[in-house]
Design an enzyme around this catalytic site. Structure first.
Site, PDB file in Angstrom:
ATOM      1  N   SER A 260     -10.930   3.027  -0.262  1.00 45.16           N
ATOM      2  CA  SER A 260     -11.097   4.246   0.526  1.00 45.16           C
ATOM      3  C   SER A 260     -11.484   5.420  -0.380  1.00 45.16           C
ATOM      4  O   SER A 260     -12.506   5.360  -1.059  1.00 45.16           O
ATOM      5  CB  SER A 260      -9.822   4.525   1.323  1.00 45.16           C
ATOM      6  OG  SER A 260     -10.051   5.491   2.317  1.00 45.16           O
TER       7      SER A 260
ATOM      8  N   ASP B   7     -13.481  -0.235  11.266  1.00 48.43           N
ATOM      9  CA  ASP B   7     -13.294   0.907  10.369  1.00 48.43           C
ATOM     10  C   ASP B   7     -14.379   1.934  10.656  1.00 48.43           C
ATOM     11  O   ASP B   7     -15.567   1.603  10.644  1.00 48.43           O
ATOM     12  CB  ASP B   7     -13.394   0.420   8.918  1.00 48.43           C
ATOM     13  CG  ASP B   7     -13.119   1.498   7.886  1.00 48.43           C
ATOM     14  OD1 ASP B   7     -12.970   2.680   8.258  1.00 48.43           O
ATOM     15  OD2 ASP B   7     -13.043   1.153   6.696  1.00 48.43           O
TER      16      ASP B   7
ATOM     17  N   HIS C 113      -9.147  -0.131   8.838  1.00 42.78           N
ATOM     18  CA  HIS C 113      -9.068   0.589   7.565  1.00 42.78           C
ATOM     19  C   HIS C 113      -7.623   0.615   7.068  1.00 42.78           C
ATOM     20  O   HIS C 113      -6.687   0.805   7.847  1.00 42.78           O
ATOM     21  CB  HIS C 113      -9.575   2.020   7.751  1.00 42.78           C
ATOM     22  CG  HIS C 113      -9.747   2.768   6.470  1.00 42.78           C
ATOM     23  ND1 HIS C 113     -10.929   2.758   5.770  1.00 42.78           N
ATOM     24  CD2 HIS C 113      -8.888   3.540   5.758  1.00 42.78           C
ATOM     25  CE1 HIS C 113     -10.801   3.503   4.685  1.00 42.78           C
ATOM     26  NE2 HIS C 113      -9.571   3.983   4.650  1.00 42.78           N
TER      27      HIS C 113
END
Length: 313
Positions: A158, A253, A283
């Site tokens: 991320s 996501d 995610h």
């Protein structure tokens, strides 16, 4: 494909939690909600906390050495420099402790987790600069750390994947920093919110469009900074010379589309990219082996790929 039953259960549980709107949240509140690290499947033989000089201050790093059965005494090991996620705002070394141990154990390498300073107290470019300078320091002190400076990979998930990507971008200009591979787990690559995956998965799948807008608001000193390539690597038009990469994505996501666009850009620049898409995941799944069976499956795949790369060098 529908979301995995374990994901569906988790989404039902968090939907019951009464949280304030993101507009009303503070970084302190967000940090208080961060879940602890699951226990590792492959405990490290040693875990060492250190502080290193960066940008006129010191930041923490944590070194993980794989189980003794995997290594010879005094063996110099390859290394993965890892940057945790958390929207540049809420991540910690502790929250990623288990996944770092599992990566070290699966890849038979040292993992060095970097605790860069975070926004909004330290907005862009400070987290990026901390990450880059920490990677330079690790490479320069490879002998002291017991690692091979010719076998240093970089990775993160991320926001940490964003930092890893930005570090690799800048490292192309360095004659001393040689990065051999990238492990990018659903990395943030662009300051935009209009992609297909934002439209399809921007609500009701854990990470929301509003959440990403909030994280970017904390990270950027002003909107113009979002156009810089070290904030938005997708805006770098030529990625020639970047290390080869394994990119892991989640099908549900909101970042999925921009990650695919970034992989396409890497391939157009003759960078070899392997893509693993966990299409029924959301995610943040990568570090949550306490919730999802596929999380440890993904960590194992990443570790095994790193081990293959190190063996070729």
């Amino acid at each position: 494909m529908p979301v995995h039953p374990q994901v569906a259960q988790y989404l039902e549980e968090i939907a019951k939690i009464d949280l304030p709107p993101f507009d009303e949240m503070t970084p302190e509140f967000m940090r208080s909600t961060l879940t602890p690290s699951p226990d590792p499947h492959i405990p490290s033989s040693t875990i060492e906390n250190r502080s290193i000089p960066v940008n006129g201050t010191e930041i923490p790093i944590r070194l993980y050495t794989p189980p003794e059965a995997q290594i010879k005494k005094n063996e110099v090991l390859p290394a993965l420099v890892f940057f945790h996620g958390g929207g540049w705002v809420i991540g910690t070394l502790d929250a990623y402790d288990g996944v770092c141990q599992d990566l070290a154990g699966t890849a038979s390498c040292k993992v060095i987790s970097v605790d860069y300073r975070m926004a909004p107290e330290f907005p862009y470019p400070v987290p990026f600069e901390d990450s880059y300078l920490a990677t330079e320091w690790i490479s320069a002190h490879a002998s002291e750390l017991g690692i091979d400076r010719q076998q240093i990979a970089i990775g993160g998930d991320s926001a940490g994947g964003n930092l890893a990507t930005a570090v690799a971008l800048k490292a192309r200009q360095s004659e001393s920093l040689n990065l051999v591979y990238q492990l990018l787990v659903y990395p943030v690559t662009n300051y935009r919110f209009d992609t297909e995956s934002y439209q399809r998965f921007g609500s009701n799948y854990f990470l929301t469009k509003r959440a990403m807008e909030w994280f970017w608001e904390q990270y950027l000193p002003d909107e113009s900074a979002g156009r810089e390539i070290y904030a938005s690597p997708l805006r770098c038009k030529n990625l020639t010379g970047m290390p080869d990469a394994l990119v892991i994505t989640a099908g549900y996501d909101p970042l999925y589309s921009e990650v695919v666009q970034y992989m396409d850009l890497l391939r157009k620049s003759d960078v070899n990219v392997e893509h693993l898409n966990y299409e029924d995941m959301i995610h943040g799944f990568f570090r949550r082996s306490d919730l999802y069976d596929r999380a440890y499956e993904a960590v194992q795949a990443a570790g095994k790929k790193l081990k293959q790369i190190y063996a070729r060098i």
